[in-house]
Write a protein that holds these residues in place. Structure first.
Motif, PDB file in Angstrom:
ATOM      1  N   LEU A   1      -5.138  -1.199  -1.332  1.00 37.56           N
ATOM      2  CA  LEU A   1      -4.204  -1.078  -2.455  1.00 37.56           C
ATOM      3  C   LEU A   1      -4.959  -0.895  -3.767  1.00 37.56           C
ATOM      4  CD1 LEU A   1      -1.357  -1.432  -3.823  1.00 37.56           C
ATOM      5  CD2 LEU A   1      -1.820  -3.897  -3.812  1.00 37.56           C
TER       6      LEU A   1
ATOM      7  N   CYS B   1      -2.661   2.984  -7.965  1.00 39.93           N
ATOM      8  CA  CYS B   1      -2.515   1.557  -8.260  1.00 39.93           C
ATOM      9  C   CYS B   1      -2.877   1.272  -9.711  1.00 39.93           C
ATOM     10  CB  CYS B   1      -3.396   0.735  -7.322  1.00 39.93           C
ATOM     11  SG  CYS B   1      -3.327  -1.051  -7.630  1.00 39.93           S
TER      12      CYS B   1
ATOM     13  N   PRO C   1       2.562   1.905  -4.285  1.00 44.28           N
ATOM     14  CA  PRO C   1       1.698   1.129  -5.176  1.00 44.28           C
ATOM     15  C   PRO C   1       1.845   1.373  -6.665  1.00 44.28           C
ATOM     16  CG  PRO C   1       0.479   3.011  -4.368  1.00 44.28           C
ATOM     17  CD  PRO C   1       1.876   3.115  -3.795  1.00 44.28           C
ATOM     18  N   SER C   2       2.554   2.418  -7.058  1.00 45.28           N
ATOM     19  CA  SER C   2       2.414   2.884  -8.441  1.00 45.28           C
ATOM     20  C   SER C   2       3.088   2.015  -9.496  1.00 45.28           C
ATOM     21  CB  SER C   2       2.925   4.324  -8.559  1.00 45.28           C
ATOM     22  OG  SER C   2       4.296   4.387  -8.220  1.00 45.28           O
TER      23      SER C   2
ATOM     24  N   LYS D   1       0.819  -1.213   0.000  1.00 47.40           N
ATOM     25  CA  LYS D   1       0.000   0.000   0.000  1.00 47.40           C
ATOM     26  C   LYS D   1       0.857   1.270   0.000  1.00 47.40           C
ATOM     27  CE  LYS D   1      -2.499  -0.626   3.683  1.00 47.40           C
ATOM     28  NZ  LYS D   1      -3.527  -0.338   4.702  1.00 47.40           N
TER      29      LYS D   1
END
Length: 466
Positions: A343, A349, A319-320, A316
């Motif tokens: 997430l 995300c 997340p990218s 979390k």
């Protein structure tokens, strides 16, 4: 009019690349009479080989025999040409995977690799039933000409003592520029130790390493950790699936990754007993802002609820980059499902593949997950929920995701999920754009009472129902 056919023998005449071009040009102007040409012991270079190959393609050319390689290499050329349809000396990639080569063929391929005219950068010999002697012949041949090779796959062959030694000599050679090395299911732990030790001495080019299905042992893990910590190491994909890695060894590996996390893009630690101690250090890697991990596979890692919760919580915070997450065959409790949902809901995300096979997910937990997916549905392409007790209620909530115009799901696996009623699924597929994208829907091993209407919908679409 009488046409005379003739042979020309120009072996060991020190003919250069320019000489070959001139010869090929002259022969193309009058190609119909020459039936045999012997050029062994000369060096045509790659452009010379190309000119000769063009000559052979001429419909007026009656050349039956062209010799400029050793007999074994020449036979290997004929064999390869019969499989791939091209002159292997002009190829950059040779894939003979799943061809049972046998000792004779292996020796011929080795002779071809050893020839100075061969400039392959990709060699794939996966599952070729090669013995230690065969692997030794191939690796010995590669030693004599290592500078072109970029991608080598010798998986599922018996690479033992001599073959491993030759392979290590290649890896240590300063001329070796190998970027991809795949050695799945082929070595003992002593072999793994030797190979990982050799990689340490020439680490800067390697980008992908796959040692899956081999027992690394303490020595192999230590060498691999030293490699990962080396500032020159730019490894992007590390696949250690089913390598008998223990909790202690995972601690060593993840500690090494912590010191140099920025290059790694793919990590597979599936079917290893990493348990909680290893997980905690892995979480430190995942939280690191320098970590750019895109693929994380932790299938069947014997993690407890606390371990799974730690991993999903760590994800979390960064997340990218993540695109592919596999937590299959680990039990996900309420806390882990909540973290995973957080997430999925994060606007940063961009997860495309989520594998949660056999994770003890309940109907209630499926509701939490699908609610999260509804808030951010546009990136997910593959969802695997096989062997979870999501039942009809869970499927009904999934339908809300499928109905969303932003949903672009391509593969949905719901094998053995306790599903009996697919009427809601049928309705959502009928009244949404989901079928524009859905390529595979797996509902096998469910006791579905009436699926005729669903089958009719599927039959009129591009979706493949299994």
């Amino acid at each position: 009019m009488l046409h005379c056919h003739f042979c020309s023998r120009l072996s060991n005449c020190r003919i250069t690349e320019e000489g070959y071009k001139a010869l090929a040009s002259a022969l193309r102007s009058n190609p119909s009479h020459l039936i045999e040409l012997d050029l062994t012991g000369n060096d045509p270079g790659q452009s010379g080989v190309k000119k000769l190959d063009d000559l052979l393609q001429d419909p007026d050319c009656e050349l039956k025999t062209l010799r400029f390689l050793s007999p074994d290499a020449e036979e290997a050329c004929q064999y390869v040409r019969g499989i791939v349809g091209k002159n292997p000396l002009l190829l950059r990639e040779l894939d003979l995977s799943k061809h049972e080569l046998g000792d004779t063929r292996v020796n011929q391929i080795a002779a071809l690799l050893q020839d100075k005219h061969c400039q392959l950068d990709t060699l794939k010999l996966r599952d070729c039933d090669m013995t230690d002697e065969g692997c030794s012949a191939v690796t010995s041949a590669l030693k004599s000409n290592p500078s072109h090779l970029k991608d080598l796959d010798l998986s599922i062959n018996e690479i033992r003592n001599t073959g491993v030694n030759h392979l290590c000599d290649i890896l240590k050679d300063s001329h070796c520029k190998l970027e991809i090395l795949r050695l799945r299911y082929c070595m003992t732990d002593e072999g793994c130790s030797a190979v990982t030790s050799a990689l340490k001495s020439n680490p800067s080019h390697l980008r992908e390493l796959n040692l899956s299905g081999n027992k690394l042992g303490d020595s192999g893990v230590k060498n691999l950790s030293d490699l990962l910590m080396n500032p020159q190491c730019k490894l992007e994909i590390l696949d250690l699936w089913k390598c008998s890695i223990t909790e202690k060894q995972c601690l060593i590996l993840t500690s090494a990754l912590k010191s140099n996390p920025s290059h790694l893009r793919g990590l597979n630690l599936g079917i290893n007993e990493i348990r909680n101690t290893g997980v905690n250090h892995l979480c430190d890697v995942l939280k690191d802002s320098h970590c750019k991990l895109e693929i994380l596979r932790l299938d069947c890692c014997y993690m407890t609820d606390e371990g799974c919760s730690a991993v999903t919580s760590a994800l979390k915070s960064n997340p990218s980059h993540l695109r592919d997450l596999d937590l299959s065959r680990n039990k996900l409790g309420d806390s882990e499902v909540k973290n995973l949902s957080d997430l999925l809901m994060n606007p940063q995300c961009k997860l495309e593949k989520l594998h949660l096979r056999e994770c003890s997910i309940t109907e209630k937990q499926c509701l939490i997950l699908t609610s999260a997916l509804k808030s951010n549905p546009s990136h997910l392409r593959e969802l695997d929920l096989r062997k979870n007790t999501i039942e009809n209620t869970g499927v009904n909530h999934l339908c809300d995701v499928l109905k969303d115009s932003h949903c672009k799901l391509e593969r949905l696996s719901l094998n053995d999920c306790g599903i009996t009623d697919v009427s809601a699924l049928t309705q959502s597929l009928t009244n949404s754009k989901a079928l524009q994208f859905l390529k595979e829907l797996d509902l096998s091993d469910n006791m579905i009472i009436d699926s005729k209407q669903l089958r009719d919908v599927i039959r009129d679409s591009n979706c493949t129902l299994r």
